[in-house]
Design a protein around this motif. Structure first.
Motif, mmCIF file in Angstrom:
data_model
loop_
_atom_site.group_PDB
_atom_site.id
_atom_site.type_symbol
_atom_site.label_atom_id
_atom_site.label_comp_id
_atom_site.label_asym_id
_atom_site.label_seq_id
_atom_site.Cartn_x
_atom_site.Cartn_y
_atom_site.Cartn_z
ATOM 1 N N GLY A 119 0.637 -0.935 -0.241
ATOM 2 C CA GLY A 119 -0.498 0.000 0.199
ATOM 3 C C GLY A 119 1.067 1.733 0.354
ATOM 4 N N MET A 120 1.911 1.040 0.204
ATOM 5 C CA MET A 120 2.802 2.330 0.372
ATOM 6 C C MET A 120 3.163 2.277 -1.307
ATOM 7 S SD MET A 120 5.280 2.058 3.669
ATOM 8 C CE MET A 120 6.109 3.941 3.697
ATOM 9 N N SER A 121 4.480 3.750 -1.214
ATOM 10 C CA SER A 121 4.152 4.138 -2.698
ATOM 11 C C SER A 121 5.133 3.434 -2.861
ATOM 12 C CB SER A 121 4.657 5.562 -2.384
ATOM 13 O OG SER A 121 3.496 6.681 -2.217
ATOM 14 N N VAL A 122 5.662 3.387 -4.304
ATOM 15 C CA VAL A 122 6.892 2.940 -5.244
ATOM 16 C C VAL A 122 7.126 3.783 -5.409
ATOM 17 C CG1 VAL A 122 7.268 1.515 -6.849
ATOM 18 C CG2 VAL A 122 5.704 0.687 -5.798
ATOM 19 N N GLU A 123 8.621 4.017 -5.423
ATOM 20 C CA GLU A 123 9.475 5.192 -5.353
ATOM 21 C C GLU A 123 10.822 4.746 -5.611
ATOM 22 O OE1 GLU A 123 10.155 7.100 -0.650
ATOM 23 O OE2 GLU A 123 11.597 5.465 -1.611
ATOM 24 N N ILE A 124 11.452 5.958 -6.851
ATOM 25 C CA ILE A 124 12.292 5.774 -7.956
ATOM 26 C C ILE A 124 13.484 6.910 -7.044
ATOM 27 C CG2 ILE A 124 12.673 6.662 -10.214
ATOM 28 C CD1 ILE A 124 10.092 6.724 -11.122
ATOM 29 N N ALA A 125 14.559 6.290 -7.754
ATOM 30 C CA ALA A 125 16.161 6.720 -7.238
ATOM 31 C C ALA A 125 16.588 6.648 -8.003
ATOM 32 C CB ALA A 125 16.133 5.786 -5.682
ATOM 33 N N VAL A 126 17.227 7.652 -7.821
ATOM 34 C CA VAL A 126 18.616 8.193 -8.816
ATOM 35 C C VAL A 126 20.441 7.663 -7.830
ATOM 36 C CG1 VAL A 126 19.957 9.334 -10.406
ATOM 37 C CG2 VAL A 126 17.720 9.254 -10.446
ATOM 38 N N ALA A 127 20.969 6.999 -8.477
ATOM 39 C CA ALA A 127 22.483 7.019 -7.651
ATOM 40 C C ALA A 127 21.630 6.720 -6.175
ATOM 41 C CB ALA A 127 23.679 7.571 -7.511
ATOM 42 N N GLY A 128 20.716 5.760 -5.396
ATOM 43 C CA GLY A 128 20.490 5.913 -4.278
ATOM 44 C C GLY A 128 19.129 7.142 -3.125
ATOM 45 N N GLU A 129 19.538 8.120 -4.358
ATOM 46 C CA GLU A 129 18.871 9.285 -3.946
ATOM 47 C C GLU A 129 17.063 9.588 -4.434
ATOM 48 O OE1 GLU A 129 19.025 14.667 -3.565
ATOM 49 O OE2 GLU A 129 20.216 12.898 -4.644
ATOM 50 N N VAL A 130 16.207 9.673 -3.867
ATOM 51 C CA VAL A 130 14.635 9.147 -3.886
ATOM 52 C C VAL A 130 14.351 10.393 -5.059
ATOM 53 C CG1 VAL A 130 12.445 9.234 -3.746
ATOM 54 C CG2 VAL A 130 14.441 8.114 -2.011
ATOM 55 N N VAL A 131 13.607 10.640 -5.849
ATOM 56 C CA VAL A 131 13.482 11.451 -6.978
ATOM 57 C C VAL A 131 11.770 11.560 -6.986
ATOM 58 C CG1 VAL A 131 15.939 11.980 -8.054
ATOM 59 C CG2 VAL A 131 14.630 10.163 -8.898
ATOM 60 N N GLY A 132 11.594 10.004 -6.747
ATOM 61 C CA GLY A 132 9.879 10.826 -7.110
ATOM 62 C C GLY A 132 9.636 9.262 -6.783
ATOM 63 N N THR A 133 8.783 9.256 -7.465
ATOM 64 C CA THR A 133 7.160 8.054 -7.383
ATOM 65 C C THR A 133 6.293 7.742 -8.918
ATOM 66 O OG1 THR A 133 5.526 9.371 -6.647
ATOM 67 C CG2 THR A 133 6.349 9.031 -5.010
ATOM 68 N N VAL A 134 5.998 6.187 -8.661
ATOM 69 C CA VAL A 134 4.822 6.224 -9.871
ATOM 70 C C VAL A 134 4.351 5.249 -9.073
ATOM 71 C CG1 VAL A 134 5.550 4.296 -11.370
ATOM 72 C CG2 VAL A 134 7.755 4.537 -10.548
ATOM 73 N N LEU A 178 8.589 13.394 -10.842
ATOM 74 C CA LEU A 178 9.740 13.440 -9.926
ATOM 75 C C LEU A 178 9.571 14.791 -8.893
ATOM 76 C CD1 LEU A 178 11.605 13.243 -13.325
ATOM 77 C CD2 LEU A 178 11.253 11.188 -12.007
ATOM 78 N N THR A 179 10.231 15.111 -8.667
ATOM 79 C CA THR A 179 9.935 15.761 -7.157
ATOM 80 C C THR A 179 11.664 16.408 -7.685
ATOM 81 O OG1 THR A 179 8.847 15.340 -6.288
ATOM 82 C CG2 THR A 179 9.845 16.803 -5.034
ATOM 83 N N VAL A 180 11.754 17.397 -7.742
ATOM 84 C CA VAL A 180 12.973 18.450 -7.839
ATOM 85 C C VAL A 180 12.384 19.231 -7.105
ATOM 86 C CG1 VAL A 180 15.518 20.071 -9.349
ATOM 87 C CG2 VAL A 180 12.748 18.361 -10.785
ATOM 88 N N LEU A 181 13.843 19.696 -5.979
ATOM 89 C CA LEU A 181 14.016 21.309 -4.993
ATOM 90 C C LEU A 181 14.326 21.512 -5.852
ATOM 91 C CD1 LEU A 181 14.441 18.997 -1.543
ATOM 92 C CD2 LEU A 181 12.487 19.386 -2.450
ATOM 93 N N GLU A 182 14.368 22.909 -5.367
ATOM 94 C CA GLU A 182 14.855 24.121 -5.558
ATOM 95 C C GLU A 182 16.533 24.060 -5.875
ATOM 96 O OE1 GLU A 182 14.420 28.700 -6.234
ATOM 97 O OE2 GLU A 182 13.401 28.351 -4.606
ATOM 98 N N GLU A 183 16.482 23.804 -4.742
ATOM 99 C CA GLU A 183 17.858 23.776 -3.888
ATOM 100 C C GLU A 183 18.856 22.700 -4.909
ATOM 101 O OE1 GLU A 183 17.836 20.412 0.017
ATOM 102 O OE2 GLU A 183 16.955 22.115 -0.069
ATOM 103 N N ASP A 184 18.528 22.373 -5.199
ATOM 104 C CA ASP A 184 18.855 21.585 -6.222
ATOM 105 C C ASP A 184 19.454 22.193 -7.938
ATOM 106 O OD1 ASP A 184 19.201 19.494 -4.325
ATOM 107 O OD2 ASP A 184 17.158 18.374 -4.991
ATOM 108 N N LEU A 185 18.812 23.043 -7.825
ATOM 109 C CA LEU A 185 18.687 23.836 -9.258
ATOM 110 C C LEU A 185 20.381 24.130 -9.015
ATOM 111 C CD1 LEU A 185 15.088 25.429 -10.093
ATOM 112 C CD2 LEU A 185 16.504 22.965 -11.015
ATOM 113 N N PRO A 186 21.479 24.418 -10.770
ATOM 114 C CA PRO A 186 22.199 24.946 -10.396
ATOM 115 C C PRO A 186 22.121 26.750 -10.054
ATOM 116 C CG PRO A 186 21.369 24.091 -12.488
ATOM 117 C CD PRO A 186 20.923 24.036 -11.732
ATOM 118 N N ALA A 187 22.787 28.027 -9.767
ATOM 119 C CA ALA A 187 23.194 28.261 -9.432
ATOM 120 C C ALA A 187 22.219 29.398 -10.986
ATOM 121 C CB ALA A 187 24.342 29.578 -8.943
ATOM 122 N N ALA A 188 21.575 30.391 -10.955
ATOM 123 C CA ALA A 188 21.412 31.359 -11.744
ATOM 124 C C ALA A 188 21.714 32.463 -12.716
ATOM 125 C CB ALA A 188 19.864 31.897 -11.617
#
Length: 74
Positions: A34-49, A64-74
């Motif tokens: 009943g829990m969400s199936v998660e997607i990870a890249v190199a061990g870091e969870v990035v979203g759900t299916v 897919l979830t991308v946090l603003e803090e993970d974006l490159p500087a403008a």
């Protein structure tokens, strides 16, 4: 949300790795039914299916979830 079998998760993982060109992508079996199936890249969870079945047709929605803090500087 329908639960996915272990075999289905492995097939989905192979398809997403091929589609997105990333062998580091994993689709993780949820720890409890009943829990969400998660997607990870190199061990870091990035979203759900989410699995959807409608009139015998099965599809998968990837969120897919991308946090603003993970974006490159403008």
């Amino acid at each position: 949300m329908a639960d996915m079998s272990h075999s289905e998760i492995l097939r989905l993982q192979a398809a997403l790795q091929r589609l997105l060109g990333s062998p580091k992508l994993t689709v993780n079996v949820p720890p409890r039914k009943g829990m969400s199936v998660e997607i990870a890249v190199a061990g870091e969870v990035v979203g759900t299916v989410y699995r959807d079945e409608d009139e015998g047709e099965v599809s998968y929605a990837v969120n897919l979830t991308v946090l603003e803090e993970d974006l490159p500087a403008a």
